[in-house]
Structures are given as C-alpha cells and as structure tokens.
Design a protein around this motif. Structure first.
Motif, PDB file in Angstrom:
ATOM      1  N   THR A 187       6.456  -0.431  -7.434  1.00 32.10           N
ATOM      2  CA  THR A 187       5.457  -1.375  -6.906  1.00 32.10           C
ATOM      3  C   THR A 187       5.823  -2.832  -7.156  1.00 32.10           C
ATOM      4  OG1 THR A 187       4.203  -0.842  -8.901  1.00 32.10           O
ATOM      5  CG2 THR A 187       3.424   0.122  -6.836  1.00 32.10           C
TER       6      THR A 187
ATOM      7  N   ARG B 199       0.827  -1.203   0.000  1.00 38.35           N
ATOM      8  CA  ARG B 199       0.000   0.000   0.000  1.00 38.35           C
ATOM      9  C   ARG B 199       0.867   1.263   0.000  1.00 38.35           C
ATOM     10  NH1 ARG B 199      -1.846   3.030   3.848  1.00 38.35           N
ATOM     11  NH2 ARG B 199      -0.992   1.645   5.432  1.00 38.35           N
ATOM     12  N   ILE B 200       1.938   1.207   0.756  1.00 40.09           N
ATOM     13  CA  ILE B 200       2.813   2.399   0.803  1.00 40.09           C
ATOM     14  C   ILE B 200       3.540   2.557  -0.533  1.00 40.09           C
ATOM     15  CG2 ILE B 200       4.718   3.524   2.019  1.00 40.09           C
ATOM     16  CD1 ILE B 200       3.866   2.023   4.525  1.00 40.09           C
ATOM     17  N   LYS B 201       3.969   1.424  -1.114  1.00 39.60           N
ATOM     18  CA  LYS B 201       4.633   1.507  -2.424  1.00 39.60           C
ATOM     19  C   LYS B 201       3.671   2.098  -3.459  1.00 39.60           C
ATOM     20  CE  LYS B 201       6.612  -2.823  -1.864  1.00 39.60           C
ATOM     21  NZ  LYS B 201       7.086  -4.081  -2.409  1.00 39.60           N
ATOM     22  N   GLN B 202       2.414   1.677  -3.379  1.00 39.94           N
ATOM     23  CA  GLN B 202       1.419   2.236  -4.315  1.00 39.94           C
ATOM     24  C   GLN B 202       1.262   3.742  -4.114  1.00 39.94           C
ATOM     25  OE1 GLN B 202      -2.038  -0.208  -3.663  1.00 39.94           O
ATOM     26  NE2 GLN B 202      -1.071  -1.887  -4.799  1.00 39.94           N
ATOM     27  N   ASN B 203       1.294   4.169  -2.868  1.00 43.77           N
ATOM     28  CA  ASN B 203       1.168   5.613  -2.588  1.00 43.77           C
ATOM     29  C   ASN B 203       2.402   6.390  -3.048  1.00 43.77           C
ATOM     30  OD1 ASN B 203      -1.315   5.198  -1.464  1.00 43.77           O
ATOM     31  ND2 ASN B 203      -0.588   5.137   0.654  1.00 43.77           N
ATOM     32  N   LEU B 204       3.541   5.709  -3.097  1.00 43.89           N
ATOM     33  CA  LEU B 204       4.781   6.387  -3.512  1.00 43.89           C
ATOM     34  C   LEU B 204       4.915   6.466  -5.034  1.00 43.89           C
ATOM     35  CD1 LEU B 204       7.310   4.876  -0.934  1.00 43.89           C
ATOM     36  CD2 LEU B 204       6.454   7.231  -0.994  1.00 43.89           C
ATOM     37  N   ARG B 205       4.303   5.507  -5.726  1.00 42.18           N
ATOM     38  CA  ARG B 205       4.493   5.435  -7.189  1.00 42.18           C
ATOM     39  C   ARG B 205       4.125   6.727  -7.924  1.00 42.18           C
ATOM     40  NH1 ARG B 205       3.308   0.344 -11.264  1.00 42.18           N
ATOM     41  NH2 ARG B 205       3.150   1.608 -13.137  1.00 42.18           N
TER      42      ARG B 205
ATOM     43  N   TYR C  44       7.696  12.153  -1.139  1.00 48.17           N
ATOM     44  CA  TYR C  44       8.162  11.034  -0.315  1.00 48.17           C
ATOM     45  C   TYR C  44       8.153  11.400   1.168  1.00 48.17           C
ATOM     46  CZ  TYR C  44       9.411   7.427  -3.656  1.00 48.17           C
ATOM     47  OH  TYR C  44       9.348   6.399  -4.566  1.00 48.17           O
TER      48      TYR C  44
ATOM     49  N   HIS D  40       4.531   9.602  -6.943  1.00 47.36           N
ATOM     50  CA  HIS D  40       5.599  10.580  -6.654  1.00 47.36           C
ATOM     51  C   HIS D  40       6.928  10.127  -7.269  1.00 47.36           C
ATOM     52  CE1 HIS D  40       2.975  12.743  -3.916  1.00 47.36           C
ATOM     53  NE2 HIS D  40       2.668  11.588  -3.335  1.00 47.36           N
TER      54      HIS D  40
ATOM     55  N   ASP E 294       5.577   7.520 -11.852  1.00 39.80           N
ATOM     56  CA  ASP E 294       4.809   6.303 -12.141  1.00 39.80           C
ATOM     57  C   ASP E 294       5.716   5.146 -12.607  1.00 39.80           C
ATOM     58  OD1 ASP E 294       2.355   4.989 -12.146  1.00 39.80           O
ATOM     59  OD2 ASP E 294       2.120   5.255 -14.314  1.00 39.80           O
TER      60      ASP E 294
ATOM     61  N   VAL F 201       4.470  11.208   2.298  1.00 38.73           N
ATOM     62  CA  VAL F 201       3.889   9.857   2.390  1.00 38.73           C
ATOM     63  C   VAL F 201       4.541   9.058   3.531  1.00 38.73           C
ATOM     64  CG1 VAL F 201       3.665   7.626   1.192  1.00 38.73           C
ATOM     65  CG2 VAL F 201       3.235   9.766  -0.051  1.00 38.73           C
TER      66      VAL F 201
END
Ligand code: FMN
Length: 199
Positions: A70, A54-60, A161, A62, A65, A164
């Motif tokens: 992810t 979930r955190i990786k998805q939120n970072l993508r 980053y 930023h 893409d 998040v």
C-alpha cells in the motif's frame, strides 16, 4: 550510475514514502523490463500495473499484510503467460521485417513449436515462470538505475491476486515488484562469501 553501484545500492525496500512515480519515469522502467532476455525471445510474461490505492488495499490481505503493497507508488504483478503457442506465432510475425529470410523464419517457428509441444502443461508453466524472474531482475536493477526503489516480493497468494485483479486464467501470478521511493534505510548487505558460491 555505474552498474556496480546499482547492484550494491539496490535493496529490498520495506517501506515507501507514498510519492508517485512520474509517468515518463515509469515508462522508462517498463521499457527496461520489456527488453529483458528470454528463451527463444518468447517473452512469456504479462505484467499487471496497479497504482489505485483501493486495489492495493484489497491486495494487501493477500500479501501477508506487507506494508510495501500500500505504500508503494506502483505494484507490478509479474504473471507467467502460459499461451506459449500463441507467443510462438507472435514472435514469428515479429521476425518478418527483421531481415531474416522467410524460409528460415518458418523453420525457426516449427522448431519453437516442437519445443513447446514436447513439454507438459506444468513444464510449460515452469518454463514461463523461469523467464519471468529474468524480467524481475531487470525491474529491480532498472529501477535503481532510474533512481527508483523497489522490493521484489514472493510473499503473496496468487489465487487471491487472480481474483482481485480479474486475471484471465492463462496469466499466472508469479512474483511482485513494488516500486516507489524509499522511506526506510537499507540494512548492511550480507552475501555468502565468494568461495561458498563459486566452485
Ligand atoms: C523472489 C523474491 C521474493 C521475495 N519476497 C519478498 C517478500 O515477500 N517480502 C519482502 O519484504 N522481501 C522479499 N524479497 C526480498 C529479499 O528478502 C531480499 O532481496 C534479500 O533479503 C536480499 O536483500 P536485498 O535485496 O536488500 O539485498 C524477495 C526477494 C526475491 C528475489
């Protein structure tokens, strides 16, 4: 693996297969990173380890893409630790018990403090950032030595980053290293010829 093979076979992986790195292997990699050299041995880095999807998805978003964010097993967020004076004290404490005489430690500590204080805050940040890239070098080559693929990544928004990941303001994101197991193949390696690099 010979170091030459590590250097020639490591490549910036664009797609990982999603498999997770075992904890024991991950810790082996973290130690190779942790033992990187740094000026005065100050180690002005803090490295956030992100494994939750979930955190990786939120970072993508930023990270331009980029799919490595992810698909990797772990994303290492290399931050500059700008608390240099605190690090001087920490290194100084670390030297007690090393066999170095107390007087020499005190002198060395004052010398380090003088050096740090002679810099403006932006020079201190630049100093810390330089050291972070040395640790990054250990990360990519160290990973390959352990059979782990990696991608060093500068294409991300540090402010996004920091938000998040709830990073303390003294830790400045500098560069990422996505690690895991490759699902792609390397392109042929191309580098400037020797005579264009060395003079
Ligand atoms: C500081 C730094 C930032 C980079 N940023 C990215 C990035 O954001 N995305 C990416 O796919 N590759 C990135 N790369 C990988 C480079 O493009 C790659 O290392 C270079 O093209 C040489 O290819 P090789 O590593 O496969 O030999 C970065 C590499 C470095 C050292």
């Amino acid at each position: 693996m010979e170091f030459k093979d590590i250097v020639m076979q490591r490549y910036a992986t664009k797609e990982f297969d999603g498999r997770m790195i075992e904890d024991s292997e991950l810790y082996a990699l973290l130690d190779l990173i942790r033992y990187a050299p740094s000026a005065f041995n100050l180690q002005p880095w803090k490295i956030k380890i992100v494994s939750a999807s979930r955190i990786k998805q939120n970072l993508r978003p930023h990270s331009n893409d980029q799919p490595q964010i992810t698909s990797c097993s772990h994303l290492l967020v290399f931050c500059a630790n700008t608390e240099l004076e605190q690090l001087v004290e920490r290194v100084s404490r670390g030297l007690y018990g090393s066999g170095m005489p107390a007087e020499a430690i005190a002198q060395y500590t004052e010398m380090m403090k003088g050096y740090i204080r002679s810099m403006t805050p932006s020079q201190q940040l630049a100093f810390a950032r330089e050291q972070v890239y040395i640790a990054l070098g250990n990360a990519v080559n160290g990973a390959k030595a352990l059979g782990i693929d990696s991608c060093p990544m500068g294409g991300f928004d540090p402010a996004g980053y920091a938000e998040v990941l709830f990073l303390p303001e003294e830790f400045i994101p500098v560069v990422l290293c996505a690690v895991g197991y490759a699902a792609d193949k390397p392109l042929p390696k191309w580098r400037l010829p020797r005579e264009e690099v060395f003079f």
